[in-house]
Design an enzyme around this catalytic site. Structure first.
Site, mmCIF file in Angstrom:
data_model
loop_
_atom_site.group_PDB
_atom_site.id
_atom_site.type_symbol
_atom_site.label_atom_id
_atom_site.label_comp_id
_atom_site.label_asym_id
_atom_site.label_seq_id
_atom_site.Cartn_x
_atom_site.Cartn_y
_atom_site.Cartn_z
ATOM 1 N N GLU A 299 30.770 39.892 32.576
ATOM 2 C CA GLU A 299 32.009 41.074 32.756
ATOM 3 C C GLU A 299 33.194 40.487 32.271
ATOM 4 O O GLU A 299 33.281 39.409 32.701
ATOM 5 C CB GLU A 299 31.750 41.697 34.119
ATOM 6 C CG GLU A 299 30.608 42.355 34.484
ATOM 7 C CD GLU A 299 30.243 42.595 36.013
ATOM 8 O OE1 GLU A 299 31.454 42.428 36.730
ATOM 9 O OE2 GLU A 299 29.323 42.739 36.427
ATOM 10 N N CYS B 57 82.281 33.461 36.719
ATOM 11 C CA CYS B 57 82.057 34.529 36.048
ATOM 12 C C CYS B 57 82.153 34.581 34.561
ATOM 13 O O CYS B 57 83.398 34.333 34.131
ATOM 14 C CB CYS B 57 82.429 35.903 36.879
ATOM 15 S SG CYS B 57 81.738 37.270 35.732
ATOM 16 N N LYS C 241 37.942 31.287 34.088
ATOM 17 C CA LYS C 241 39.387 31.801 33.611
ATOM 18 C C LYS C 241 39.909 31.084 32.503
ATOM 19 O O LYS C 241 39.675 30.034 32.222
ATOM 20 C CB LYS C 241 40.136 31.368 34.842
ATOM 21 C CG LYS C 241 39.925 31.927 36.359
ATOM 22 C CD LYS C 241 40.933 32.752 36.716
ATOM 23 C CE LYS C 241 40.964 32.528 38.155
ATOM 24 N NZ LYS C 241 42.333 32.839 38.611
ATOM 25 N N PHE D 295 47.553 26.891 42.192
ATOM 26 C CA PHE D 295 47.146 27.348 43.378
ATOM 27 C C PHE D 295 45.465 26.868 43.316
ATOM 28 O O PHE D 295 45.103 26.152 44.171
ATOM 29 C CB PHE D 295 46.943 28.866 43.359
ATOM 30 C CG PHE D 295 46.232 29.465 44.648
ATOM 31 C CD1 PHE D 295 45.057 29.557 44.817
ATOM 32 C CD2 PHE D 295 47.213 29.585 45.950
ATOM 33 C CE1 PHE D 295 44.450 30.112 45.949
ATOM 34 C CE2 PHE D 295 46.694 30.075 47.005
ATOM 35 C CZ PHE D 295 45.168 30.360 47.155
ATOM 36 N N ASP D 296 44.702 27.267 41.989
ATOM 37 C CA ASP D 296 43.469 26.637 42.033
ATOM 38 C C ASP D 296 43.303 25.156 42.254
ATOM 39 O O ASP D 296 42.285 24.752 42.822
ATOM 40 C CB ASP D 296 42.621 27.199 40.681
ATOM 41 C CG ASP D 296 42.762 28.820 40.870
ATOM 42 O OD1 ASP D 296 42.662 29.358 41.746
ATOM 43 O OD2 ASP D 296 42.565 29.233 39.811
ATOM 44 N N TYR E 254 32.916 47.380 39.465
ATOM 45 C CA TYR E 254 31.873 46.135 38.838
ATOM 46 C C TYR E 254 30.967 45.836 40.018
ATOM 47 O O TYR E 254 30.240 44.833 39.825
ATOM 48 C CB TYR E 254 32.778 44.965 38.327
ATOM 49 C CG TYR E 254 33.845 44.470 39.376
ATOM 50 C CD1 TYR E 254 33.591 44.121 40.627
ATOM 51 C CD2 TYR E 254 35.281 44.838 38.749
ATOM 52 C CE1 TYR E 254 34.763 43.733 41.332
ATOM 53 C CE2 TYR E 254 36.258 44.410 39.726
ATOM 54 C CZ TYR E 254 35.816 43.659 40.983
ATOM 55 O OH TYR E 254 37.289 43.531 41.697
ATOM 56 N N CYS F 2 84.675 37.830 34.021
ATOM 57 C CA CYS F 2 85.920 38.089 34.598
ATOM 58 C C CYS F 2 86.584 36.553 35.213
ATOM 59 O O CYS F 2 87.690 36.954 35.578
ATOM 60 C CB CYS F 2 85.777 39.217 35.596
ATOM 61 S SG CYS F 2 85.046 38.775 37.066
ATOM 62 N N ASP G 182 42.535 41.711 36.257
ATOM 63 C CA ASP G 182 43.499 41.066 36.695
ATOM 64 C C ASP G 182 44.271 41.941 37.473
ATOM 65 O O ASP G 182 45.526 42.367 37.045
ATOM 66 C CB ASP G 182 44.403 40.015 35.853
ATOM 67 C CG ASP G 182 45.119 39.233 36.644
ATOM 68 O OD1 ASP G 182 44.894 38.971 37.814
ATOM 69 O OD2 ASP G 182 46.101 38.596 36.010
ATOM 70 N N CYS H 116 85.309 43.253 37.751
ATOM 71 C CA CYS H 116 84.561 42.527 36.699
ATOM 72 C C CYS H 116 83.963 43.864 35.751
ATOM 73 O O CYS H 116 83.277 44.694 36.199
ATOM 74 C CB CYS H 116 83.499 41.825 37.382
ATOM 75 S SG CYS H 116 82.200 41.154 36.142
ATOM 76 N N CYS I 206 78.930 37.371 40.892
ATOM 77 C CA CYS I 206 80.130 37.531 41.010
ATOM 78 C C CYS I 206 80.706 38.543 41.938
ATOM 79 O O CYS I 206 80.137 39.538 41.834
ATOM 80 C CB CYS I 206 80.564 37.878 39.406
ATOM 81 S SG CYS I 206 82.092 38.477 39.329
ATOM 82 N N SER J 151 35.240 36.367 47.520
ATOM 83 C CA SER J 151 35.941 36.238 46.299
ATOM 84 C C SER J 151 34.982 35.296 45.430
ATOM 85 O O SER J 151 33.633 35.097 45.960
ATOM 86 C CB SER J 151 37.170 35.480 46.518
ATOM 87 O OG SER J 151 36.934 34.025 46.905
ATOM 88 N N LEU J 152 35.258 34.947 44.332
ATOM 89 C CA LEU J 152 34.313 34.079 43.390
ATOM 90 C C LEU J 152 34.849 32.768 43.339
ATOM 91 O O LEU J 152 36.048 32.436 43.253
ATOM 92 C CB LEU J 152 34.497 34.706 42.005
ATOM 93 C CG LEU J 152 33.740 36.120 41.873
ATOM 94 C CD1 LEU J 152 34.336 36.948 40.514
ATOM 95 C CD2 LEU J 152 32.351 36.594 42.131
ATOM 96 N N LYS K 210 37.097 39.534 33.754
ATOM 97 C CA LYS K 210 37.596 39.525 34.986
ATOM 98 C C LYS K 210 38.830 40.168 35.007
ATOM 99 O O LYS K 210 39.635 39.824 34.423
ATOM 100 C CB LYS K 210 37.665 37.976 35.455
ATOM 101 C CG LYS K 210 38.432 37.796 36.825
ATOM 102 C CD LYS K 210 37.881 36.443 37.369
ATOM 103 C CE LYS K 210 38.278 36.092 38.756
ATOM 104 N NZ LYS K 210 39.774 36.621 39.282
HETATM 105 S S1 IVH Z 1 32.580 40.566 41.532
HETATM 106 C C1 IVH Z 1 31.065 39.093 45.477
HETATM 107 N N1 IVH Z 1 33.468 41.038 39.221
HETATM 108 O O1 IVH Z 1 38.205 38.683 41.398
HETATM 109 C C2 IVH Z 1 31.759 39.166 44.340
HETATM 110 N N2 IVH Z 1 35.197 40.459 40.652
HETATM 111 O O2 IVH Z 1 37.824 36.165 42.794
HETATM 112 C C3 IVH Z 1 32.714 40.194 44.433
HETATM 113 N N3 IVH Z 1 37.459 40.672 39.996
HETATM 114 O O3 IVH Z 1 38.044 40.038 44.343
HETATM 115 C C4 IVH Z 1 33.692 40.356 43.236
HETATM 116 N N4 IVH Z 1 36.813 41.501 37.981
HETATM 117 O O4 IVH Z 1 39.069 41.300 42.720
HETATM 118 C C5 IVH Z 1 33.841 40.815 40.458
HETATM 119 N N5 IVH Z 1 33.934 41.773 36.890
HETATM 120 C C6 IVH Z 1 34.515 41.331 37.978
HETATM 121 C C7 IVH Z 1 35.803 41.349 38.606
HETATM 122 C C8 IVH Z 1 36.335 40.691 39.754
HETATM 123 C C9 IVH Z 1 37.715 40.815 38.728
HETATM 124 C C10 IVH Z 1 38.242 40.075 40.955
HETATM 125 C C11 IVH Z 1 38.149 40.848 42.262
HETATM 126 C C12 IVH Z 1 37.488 39.791 43.251
HETATM 127 C C13 IVH Z 1 38.028 38.624 42.666
HETATM 128 C C14 IVH Z 1 37.204 37.453 42.991
#
Ligand code: IVH
Length: 676
Positions: A116, A409, A315, A39-40, A228, A412, A120, A433, A427, A85-86, A118
């Site tokens: 910090e 199968c 990541k 995806f990335d 966070y 059976c 999941d 079966c 099946c 998002s980040l 990340k």
């Molecule tokens: S900061 C504006 N800190 O990652 C920034 N996000 O891709 C706000 N996530 O939507 C997010 N650990 O769901 C932040 N230590 C962390 C995180 C974190 C997981 C997730 C979060 C966010 C996504 C961003």
């Protein structure tokens, strides 16, 4: 050659469509079909093309908005601050480039970062007013999300009332709702037993759970949450790290892994440390996040359309091993689904020895072009069950056999069937079966179904092999002498078994429905059906359309129910169960709401346009819940379901006659509250 034909406009459109689709699979269906890395990669390609050819970039491009997880059964709420998002990277070089960009962006002023984990899971934004949890909203499309407050209140690590007294009157705190590995394993083991689809990883399990309509089920799933990010006008100070220390004192779970990092060297050490150490954490993490600590410097750096310039996510690489594919087994499940399972040369992967990997279905085997003896790449990302992600075709031995999916199968011999749009073969000879018959009996007696204690798989197999129990109805004609004759245990044991079979006759109808083991009818669906139809007699008559009008029931489930109810063997089985006294309707003493009549014959007028459902869908819902849809407002009208742009005359008449005017959200709220 390809290059000459390359049409950037077409490629941008293709990538946008594809990414939108993946966003939908991920956020709405909780069932991603590609992994994060892929995806990335697609997102990155689109970003680059749009930078190169801005004239083709659409304002709606997926590069400019985060994926939507909006679920229309919840009320939607606008975020006070958008949830961004980040930007992501997998390379240390790009982390160094980020560090450099921050330095330049701050005109060489001193700065430090906060490192910090990340987490999941699925992000959540909580609003606190005067120390009390006011609202919990999912990310949604970044601008609006679902109000899931009732579910979030069941998460024990989230404070409903704050500790101390130095918190701001009003603030938001953002974090991640997670399903710890332990809860995830328990949940999937249970789902496997019930032959319900497994969650691919704890992240999907967490977001799927947060979207359940029943908070009691949410509470039982053992969710957790880490926070966070604090937002508000009156935060304690100007430092992200210090602010989160305050939040910890107010009662929020803030990870102890958070560190202040003073140099790029410290950043690298932090990454390397957690890349290894994260394996010992109770929750899934997929990287680390670096944030500029000073809020003032964050403001100076600002944002792009999608993400802050003051933060980046690094990541971790998924863990992988290469090993030999020895053979493939085909297993037959309780509902006849055939699952191919790869037997591997044992190999060490993230600390455990892997011997088997699920191959899911025929399409996956084909797309991998798998041959027996191949060297295969096995990955254990967020998933509990390792998966084969690639094949080293170069190392293939000459003359090796491609893996052939069975056509009959393995148990059976019946010819297998694959329905249009379905990935799995199954099946169809469910009544002959052996593993299906035994599996159905085992499912029937299981704790969440008829809860027939003492009868385990071994006893079921013994009954089946002696021809004493060939279907679940046969259980109800067993006598103590029959059971004792098995000589597995004493007479007391035999009488306990008969007693628990007898007791199962008082199990509520919803569980009986679940116990029958109709394909795709899990516990939740069975509850929905029992509530909506009230009795087996009504359910037997239900059409696909009527079934699909029930919340959460899609076409696949509806067809499966209709098919089950049109099989003469199944109908005879139900008849026999009814004769023996098994519950075939919702108890008469159940509250009226449980019997779906929330509208109890009320006349309801629909007017205007709606956001969440079409008028026809609302009409079907009114009827399904016992109301009548009428065309015009009169003194007999109970409710006016008012959408946007409703005619003023109708509104005036309804007000004059004292008709209750309800919004779309009120209406859905009424239905939701009765379904929970
Ligand atoms: S900061 C504006 N800190 O990652 C920034 N996000 O891709 C706000 N996530 O939507 C997010 N650990 O769901 C932040 N230590 C962390 C995180 C974190 C997981 C997730 C979060 C966010 C996504 C961003």
């Amino acid at each position: 050659m390809m290059e000459n034909n390359f049409d950037p406009q077409e490629r941008i459109a293709y990538l946008s469509r594809t990414l939108d689709e993946h966003n939908y699979n991920y956020y709405v269906l909780n069932a991603p079909t590609i992994d994060d890395r892929e995806f990335d990669r697609l997102m990155h390609e689109l970003e680059q093309l749009e930078a190169q050819y801005p004239q083709y970039a659409s304002p709606d491009s997926p590069t400019r908005h985060v994926g939507s997880d909006i679920n229309h059964s919840f009320v939607q709420v606008e975020h006070t601050y958008p949830m961004l998002s980040l930007s992501n990277t997998y390379s240390i070089e790009e982390v160094a480039a980020f560090y450099e960009r921050v330095r330049q962006g701050l005109d060489d002023a001193p700065f430090h970062l906060v490192g910090e984990l990340k987490f999941d899971g699925t992000s959540i934004s909580l609003t606190y007013e005067n120390g009390r949890l006011k609202r919990a909203v999912t990310r949604g499309d970044g601008t609006r999300g679902d109000d899931v407050t009732r579910n979030v209140r069941t998460i024990r690590s989230i404070p409903v009332v704050l500790r101390g007294d130095d918190y701001p009157d009003l603030f938001e705190i953002r974090g991640e709702v997670l399903m710890p590995w332990k809860s995830f394993d328990t949940l999937n083991e249970e789902r496997e037993r019930q032959e319900e689809p497994l969650f691919a990883n704890p992240r999907n399990a967490a977001s799927g759970t947060l979207k359940l309509q029943n908070p009691a089920v949410v509470a039982s799933r053992g969710l957790d949450a880490y926070f966070y990010y604090l937002l508000g006008d009156k935060l304690p100070g100007d430092d992200h790290y210090e602010n989160l220390q305050c939040a910890r004192r107010w009662g929020f779970k803030i990870s102890n892994a958070m560190r202040v990092l003073h140099s790029l060297q410290e950043v690298k050490e932090y990454i390397n440390y957690w890349d290894v150490e994260r394996r010992n954490l109770p929750v899934a993490t997929d990287g680390i996040v670096l944030k500029v600590a000073s809020l003032e410097q964050q403001r100076d750096l600002g944002y792009t359309a999608k993400s802050p310039r003051w933060a980046i996510a690094y990541k971790f690489q998924a863990e992988e091993a290469v090993t030999e594919l020895k053979s493939v087994d085909f297993q037959v499940g309780r509902s006849g689904t055939i699952t191919p399972v790869a037997n591997l040369e044992p190999v060490l992967l993230s600390g455990t020895v892997v011997k088997r990997a699920s191959l899911h279905n025929e399409d996956i085997i084909r797309s991998l072009d798998l041959h027996i003896g191949d060297m295969v790449h096995v990955e254990k990302g967020g998933e509990i069950i390792p998966k084969i992600t690639a094949v080293d075709a170069d190392k293939r031995r000459p003359g090796s056999e491609p893996v052939q999916f069975v056509r009959n199968c393995p148990e059976c011999g019946a010819a297998l069937v694959r329905e249009e749009g379905e990935a799995a073969w199954y099946c169809p000879d469910s009544n002959h079966c052996p593993p299906q018959i035994k599996g159905r009996i085992e499912h029937f007696i299981s704790r969440k179904a008829m809860d027939i204690e003492d009868l385990g798989p071994e006893t079921v197999a013994a009954f089946y092999e002696r021809g004493m129990v060939c279907n679940v109805a046969d259980l109800y004609i067993l006598t103590i002498d029959d059971v004792a004759a098995l000589k597995l245990q004493g007479r007391k044991w035999a009488s306990n078994i008969i007693r628990s079979i007898e007791r199962s006759k008082s199990v509520p109808f919803a569980r009986v429905l679940f116990a029958l083991g109709i394909r795709f009818v899990g516990e939740t669906v069975a509850k929905r059906l029992a509530t909506a139809f009230g009795s087996m007699a009504k359910l037997r008559e239900a059409t696909v359309e009527e079934l699909m009008a029930v919340p959460d029931i899609g076409e696949r489930i509806a067809h499966s129910v209709v098919e089950y109810m049109s099989d003469i063997d199944n109908l005879l089985l139900i008849e026999r169960l009814a004769q023996y006294g098994v519950a075939m309707e919702v108890e008469a003493s159940a509250p009226v709401e449980l019997r779906r009549n929330i509208f109890e014959g009320a006349a309801i007028v629909i007017s205007g346009t709606f956001k969440h459902h079409s008028r026809d869908e609302y009409k079907a819902m009114i009827e399904q819940y016992g109301g009548r849809n009428v065309a015009s407002v009169s003194g007999a009208t109970k409710y006016l379901l008012a959408g946007d742009n409703m005619g003023p005359a109708k509104l005036e008449k309804a007000t004059r006659l004292g008709v209750q005017i309800i919004s779309e959200d009120d209406f859905l709220g009424m239905i939701n509250s009765m379904n929970s």
